[in-house]
Design a protein around this motif. Structure first.
Motif, PDB file in Angstrom:
ATOM      1  N   VAL A 125      57.952  73.173  14.874  1.00  0.00           N
ATOM      2  CA  VAL A 125      58.405  71.879  15.403  1.00  0.00           C
ATOM      3  C   VAL A 125      57.248  70.889  15.407  1.00  0.00           C
ATOM      4  CG1 VAL A 125      59.216  70.696  17.500  1.00  0.00           C
ATOM      5  CG2 VAL A 125      60.320  72.817  16.744  1.00  0.00           C
ATOM      6  N   LEU A 126      56.071  71.331  15.847  1.00  0.00           N
ATOM      7  CA  LEU A 126      54.917  70.436  15.887  1.00  0.00           C
ATOM      8  C   LEU A 126      54.453  70.039  14.490  1.00  0.00           C
ATOM      9  CD1 LEU A 126      52.935  72.044  18.836  1.00  0.00           C
ATOM     10  CD2 LEU A 126      54.175  69.865  18.853  1.00  0.00           C
ATOM     11  N   VAL A 127      54.529  70.947  13.513  1.00  0.00           N
ATOM     12  CA  VAL A 127      54.202  70.585  12.130  1.00  0.00           C
ATOM     13  C   VAL A 127      55.157  69.503  11.643  1.00  0.00           C
ATOM     14  CG1 VAL A 127      54.229  71.400   9.726  1.00  0.00           C
ATOM     15  CG2 VAL A 127      53.040  72.732  11.471  1.00  0.00           C
ATOM     16  N   TYR A 128      56.429  69.662  11.928  1.00  0.00           N
ATOM     17  CA  TYR A 128      57.420  68.660  11.522  1.00  0.00           C
ATOM     18  C   TYR A 128      57.100  67.301  12.162  1.00  0.00           C
ATOM     19  CZ  TYR A 128      61.815  66.120  11.240  1.00  0.00           C
ATOM     20  OH  TYR A 128      62.753  65.155  11.024  1.00  0.00           O
ATOM     21  N   ILE A 129      56.833  67.290  13.463  1.00  0.00           N
ATOM     22  CA  ILE A 129      56.507  66.042  14.156  1.00  0.00           C
ATOM     23  C   ILE A 129      55.228  65.437  13.583  1.00  0.00           C
ATOM     24  CG2 ILE A 129      55.767  65.059  16.370  1.00  0.00           C
ATOM     25  CD1 ILE A 129      57.636  67.163  17.707  1.00  0.00           C
ATOM     26  N   ALA A 130      54.220  66.252  13.393  1.00  0.00           N
ATOM     27  CA  ALA A 130      52.943  65.756  12.863  1.00  0.00           C
ATOM     28  C   ALA A 130      53.123  65.198  11.455  1.00  0.00           C
ATOM     29  CB  ALA A 130      51.899  66.875  12.871  1.00  0.00           C
ATOM     30  N   TRP A 131      53.943  65.839  10.651  1.00  0.00           N
ATOM     31  CA  TRP A 131      54.200  65.346   9.291  1.00  0.00           C
ATOM     32  C   TRP A 131      54.879  63.986   9.347  1.00  0.00           C
ATOM     33  CZ3 TRP A 131      52.386  65.612   4.746  1.00  0.00           C
ATOM     34  CH2 TRP A 131      53.094  65.117   3.668  1.00  0.00           C
ATOM     35  N   ARG A 132      55.844  63.826  10.244  1.00  0.00           N
ATOM     36  CA  ARG A 132      56.532  62.536  10.405  1.00  0.00           C
ATOM     37  C   ARG A 132      55.551  61.454  10.849  1.00  0.00           C
ATOM     38  NH1 ARG A 132      62.344  62.348  11.672  1.00  0.00           N
ATOM     39  NH2 ARG A 132      61.766  60.163  11.529  1.00  0.00           N
ATOM     40  N   VAL A 133      54.667  61.790  11.792  1.00  0.00           N
ATOM     41  CA  VAL A 133      53.651  60.834  12.251  1.00  0.00           C
ATOM     42  C   VAL A 133      52.734  60.468  11.090  1.00  0.00           C
ATOM     43  CG1 VAL A 133      51.613  60.566  13.737  1.00  0.00           C
ATOM     44  CG2 VAL A 133      53.732  61.528  14.679  1.00  0.00           C
ATOM     45  N   HIS A 134      52.305  61.464  10.332  1.00  0.00           N
ATOM     46  CA  HIS A 134      51.417  61.221   9.190  1.00  0.00           C
ATOM     47  C   HIS A 134      52.078  60.283   8.176  1.00  0.00           C
ATOM     48  CE1 HIS A 134      48.504  61.863   6.036  1.00  0.00           C
ATOM     49  NE2 HIS A 134      49.475  62.260   5.235  1.00  0.00           N
ATOM     50  N   ARG A 135      53.344  60.550   7.864  1.00  0.00           N
ATOM     51  CA  ARG A 135      54.066  59.700   6.902  1.00  0.00           C
ATOM     52  C   ARG A 135      54.203  58.274   7.428  1.00  0.00           C
ATOM     53  NH1 ARG A 135      59.377  62.236   4.890  1.00  0.00           N
ATOM     54  NH2 ARG A 135      59.471  60.157   4.022  1.00  0.00           N
ATOM     55  N   ALA A 136      54.510  58.125   8.703  1.00  0.00           N
ATOM     56  CA  ALA A 136      54.658  56.788   9.293  1.00  0.00           C
ATOM     57  C   ALA A 136      53.330  56.045   9.285  1.00  0.00           C
ATOM     58  CB  ALA A 136      55.188  56.901  10.717  1.00  0.00           C
ATOM     59  N   GLU A 137      52.255  56.747   9.633  1.00  0.00           N
ATOM     60  CA  GLU A 137      50.936  56.110   9.622  1.00  0.00           C
ATOM     61  C   GLU A 137      50.517  55.742   8.207  1.00  0.00           C
ATOM     62  OE1 GLU A 137      48.973  58.131  13.598  1.00  0.00           O
ATOM     63  OE2 GLU A 137      48.353  58.870  11.637  1.00  0.00           O
ATOM     64  N   SER A 138      50.801  56.618   7.260  1.00  0.00           N
ATOM     65  CA  SER A 138      50.450  56.338   5.863  1.00  0.00           C
ATOM     66  C   SER A 138      51.227  55.143   5.335  1.00  0.00           C
ATOM     67  CB  SER A 138      50.726  57.557   4.982  1.00  0.00           C
ATOM     68  OG  SER A 138      49.890  58.621   5.344  1.00  0.00           O
ATOM     69  N   ALA A 139      52.499  55.049   5.673  1.00  0.00           N
ATOM     70  CA  ALA A 139      53.318  53.911   5.235  1.00  0.00           C
ATOM     71  C   ALA A 139      52.807  52.625   5.868  1.00  0.00           C
ATOM     72  CB  ALA A 139      54.778  54.142   5.602  1.00  0.00           C
ATOM     73  N   GLY A 140      52.439  52.680   7.138  1.00  0.00           N
ATOM     74  CA  GLY A 140      51.904  51.507   7.822  1.00  0.00           C
ATOM     75  C   GLY A 140      50.588  51.064   7.237  1.00  0.00           C
ATOM     76  N   HIS A 141      49.755  52.029   6.863  1.00  0.00           N
ATOM     77  CA  HIS A 141      48.472  51.712   6.259  1.00  0.00           C
ATOM     78  C   HIS A 141      48.655  51.050   4.899  1.00  0.00           C
ATOM     79  CE1 HIS A 141      44.234  51.982   5.439  1.00  0.00           C
ATOM     80  NE2 HIS A 141      44.446  52.682   4.350  1.00  0.00           N
ATOM     81  N   ARG A 142      49.598  51.544   4.105  1.00  0.00           N
ATOM     82  CA  ARG A 142      49.862  50.932   2.793  1.00  0.00           C
ATOM     83  C   ARG A 142      50.360  49.506   2.952  1.00  0.00           C
ATOM     84  NH1 ARG A 142      51.969  56.126   1.212  1.00  0.00           N
ATOM     85  NH2 ARG A 142      53.991  55.415   1.919  1.00  0.00           N
ATOM     86  N   ASP A 143      51.234  49.291   3.971  1.00  0.00           N
ATOM     87  CA  ASP A 143      51.745  47.946   4.207  1.00  0.00           C
ATOM     88  C   ASP A 143      50.628  47.014   4.611  1.00  0.00           C
ATOM     89  OD1 ASP A 143      54.253  48.819   3.553  1.00  0.00           O
ATOM     90  OD2 ASP A 143      54.888  49.088   5.651  1.00  0.00           O
ATOM     91  N   ALA A 144      49.667  47.515   5.367  1.00  0.00           N
ATOM     92  CA  ALA A 144      48.553  46.667   5.816  1.00  0.00           C
ATOM     93  C   ALA A 144      47.639  46.290   4.657  1.00  0.00           C
ATOM     94  CB  ALA A 144      47.741  47.398   6.895  1.00  0.00           C
ATOM     95  N   LEU A 145      47.622  47.113   3.592  1.00  0.00           N
ATOM     96  CA  LEU A 145      46.765  46.817   2.441  1.00  0.00           C
ATOM     97  C   LEU A 145      47.381  45.786   1.518  1.00  0.00           C
ATOM     98  CD1 LEU A 145      45.580  50.417   1.514  1.00  0.00           C
ATOM     99  CD2 LEU A 145      44.285  48.636   2.691  1.00  0.00           C
TER     100      LEU A 145
END
Length: 146
Positions: A125-145
């Motif tokens: 469950v924590l891997v799934y949550i962490a993966w979702r957080v990672h994807r959201a942060e990565s998408a946000g970082h790309r948008d900021a660039l």
């Protein structure tokens, strides 16, 4: 659910896993004979080997350090690496025990299987949550660039 709230839950889960791992690992490393003699069902395993038990305790302490560090920094890559390492450990430990219940009573087998199974499920469950957080942060970082 906002990302800050999710991260708080993620931190709590990491700290729970780290605390459980700390207890077992310190006991294994610092007091291996006591762990062998006193931890429920361990004495049902093959004969005591201090070197093996203390080495396993040391490895568990290394994993514990990774989990605490991941909970502290909450960097998604660090969190994922700590959780994947823990999941591998928990899954292999669970698999060993469910295949070696020969000398266990039904109650001991259910207790060990359930306890170790909960660790695997929590890690998944924590891997799934962490993966979702990672994807959201990565998408946000790309948008900021952009």
């Amino acid at each position: 659910m906002n990302p800050g709230h999710i991260k708080n839950w993620l931190r709590g889960g990491l700290l729970a896993l780290a605390a459980l791992q700390t207890v077992a690992s310190v006991w294994q490393y610092a007091f291996p004979l006591s762990f062998y003699d006193d931890f429920p069902t361990v004495s049902l395993d093959p004969p005591y080997n201090e070197h093996l038990i203390s080495d396993i305790g040391g490895l568990g302490l290394a994993l514990t350090g990774m989990l605490y560090f991941a909970a502290w920094v909450l960097d998604s890559k660090v969190v994922l690496s700590a959780l994947i390492g823990y999941l591998i450990y928990a899954a292999t430990h669970f698999t060993f025990h469910v295949r070696h219940f020969d000398h266990f009573s039904l109650l001991e087998a259910v207790g060990v299987g359930t306890g170790l199974g909960i660790e695997v499920v929590l890690a998944l469950v924590l891997v799934y949550i962490a993966w979702r957080v990672h994807r959201a942060e990565s998408a946000g970082h790309r948008d900021a660039l952009r």
